[in-house]
Design a protein around this motif. Structure first.
Motif, PDB file in Angstrom:
ATOM      1  N   VAL A 146       0.456  -1.274  -0.303  1.00  0.00           N
ATOM      2  CA  VAL A 146      -0.088  -0.062  -0.010  1.00  0.00           C
ATOM      3  C   VAL A 146       0.509   1.089   0.055  1.00  0.00           C
ATOM      4  N   ASN A 147       1.002   2.348  -1.263  1.00  0.00           N
ATOM      5  CA  ASN A 147       1.775   3.084  -1.225  1.00  0.00           C
ATOM      6  C   ASN A 147       3.321   3.180  -0.641  1.00  0.00           C
ATOM      7  N   SER A 164      -1.834  -1.167  -4.064  1.00  0.00           N
ATOM      8  CA  SER A 164      -3.526  -0.706  -4.225  1.00  0.00           C
ATOM      9  C   SER A 164      -2.885   0.596  -3.098  1.00  0.00           C
ATOM     10  N   ASP A 165      -3.160   1.885  -3.702  1.00  0.00           N
ATOM     11  CA  ASP A 165      -3.295   3.222  -3.097  1.00  0.00           C
ATOM     12  C   ASP A 165      -3.729   3.057  -1.673  1.00  0.00           C
ATOM     13  N   THR A 166      -5.283   2.124  -1.200  1.00  0.00           N
ATOM     14  CA  THR A 166      -5.785   2.529   0.307  1.00  0.00           C
ATOM     15  C   THR A 166      -5.164   1.302   0.549  1.00  0.00           C
ATOM     16  N   LEU A 167      -5.241   1.218   1.334  1.00  0.00           N
ATOM     17  CA  LEU A 167      -5.530   0.001   2.471  1.00  0.00           C
ATOM     18  C   LEU A 167      -7.021  -1.184   2.059  1.00  0.00           C
ATOM     19  N   ASP A 168      -8.359  -0.216   2.708  1.00  0.00           N
ATOM     20  CA  ASP A 168      -9.239  -0.597   2.422  1.00  0.00           C
ATOM     21  C   ASP A 168      -9.265  -1.300   1.126  1.00  0.00           C
ATOM     22  N   LYS A 169      -8.844  -0.769  -0.434  1.00  0.00           N
ATOM     23  CA  LYS A 169      -8.541  -1.545  -1.301  1.00  0.00           C
ATOM     24  C   LYS A 169      -7.761  -3.285  -1.213  1.00  0.00           C
ATOM     25  N   GLU A 220      -5.628   2.929  10.655  1.00  0.00           N
ATOM     26  CA  GLU A 220      -5.296   1.814   9.959  1.00  0.00           C
ATOM     27  C   GLU A 220      -5.479   0.721  11.396  1.00  0.00           C
ATOM     28  N   SER A 227     -16.756  -1.937   5.192  1.00  0.00           N
ATOM     29  CA  SER A 227     -16.413  -0.693   4.672  1.00  0.00           C
ATOM     30  C   SER A 227     -18.310  -0.321   4.099  1.00  0.00           C
TER      31      SER A 227
END
Length: 247
Positions: free
Chosen positions: A38-39, A65-70, A127, A189
């Motif tokens: 993540v990033n 991924s650009d977000t943790l949720d993804k 997080e 989510s």
């Protein structure tokens, strides 16, 4: 080992590319293959490839991924490494206890994610709110700092040992599939977004209490382990409230 394939090791905001490569190597040595990033500050990089030292397949197949949720959208269970709970009502386990729960969850057909925060300060409070359990390593209290790749290696070792103790020999013909009824992170989510919007429309949430109340509600539902049919009821109830509000 079949169950290990359902465990996703997630590195968040990694600053040193060598740690990514060394983590890929740590996973492959213990039979794990799922790595999510993540990033990261630098990826791909020659240093990561060099430190992977033969685990190029794990490194090249790592999911960005650009977000943790993804990154954890499909996970029914989320574990996060942290030396302390920071006052959050999240159960704390040692790595051996966590490995047992992860392998048991995988045996039930669930997807599992384990989170590792930035090297300097670990997981943020936001997080940590994604986690059902926090995992603490029994390190020297006078010097508890553990290198990221070393933490991944210890986790991978405990997971492999737990899988071996549960007679997971990797033969898919002997692997018993189970119905997967627990809601994954993506469903949770969506529910939280719906819940918090409805609570705001009712003036139950406001700028003064938003952060503390949303954290408490997340912790409560994380402990409950909502199943899919229960989620249908909850979302239906919220939709009924929304209709009344519009009238």
């Amino acid at each position: 080992m079949h169950r290990l394939k359902q465990i996703n090791m997630v590195l968040i905001g990694t600053t040193h590319p060598g740690n990514i490569g060394a983590s890929a190597r740590a996973l492959k040595v213990m039979g794990l293959s799922r790595l999510s990033l993540v990033n990261p500050e630098t990826h791909p990089s020659p240093e990561a490839r060099a430190r992977a030292s033969g685990a190029d397949d794990v490194l090249s197949e790592a999911v960005m991924s650009d977000t943790l949720d993804k990154a954890i959208h499909d996970a029914q269970w989320v574990f996060g490494t942290s030396s302390r709970s920071r006052g959050m009502d999240i159960p704390m386990l040692n790595m051996r206890q966590a490995a047992k729960k992860m392998i048991e969850a995988a045996a039930n057909g669930d997807q599992v994610a384990m989170l590792f925060g930035k090297e300097r300060y670990g997981l943020t409070n936001e997080e940590m709110q994604r986690c059902h359990f926090l995992v603490k390593y029994p390190a020297n209290p006078d010097y508890p700092s553990l290198n990221l790749a070393a933490a991944v290696q210890l986790a991978a070792y405990e997971l492999r040992m737990q899988a071996k103790m549960t007679n997971d020999d990797g033969d898919s013909a002997n692997y018993e599939s189970h119905d997967n009824n627990r809601c994954n992170h993506e469903k949770m989510s969506g529910f939280y977004q719906h819940l918090f919007e409805t609570m705001s429309d009712l003036d139950f949430l406001n700028s003064a209490n938003y952060a503390s109340m949303t954290e408490k509600f997340r912790m409560m539902f994380n402990r409950m382990g909502v199943e899919k049919h229960e989620m249908d009821m909850l979302r239906g109830f919220l939709s009924a409230i929304n209709k009344k509000l519009k009238k």
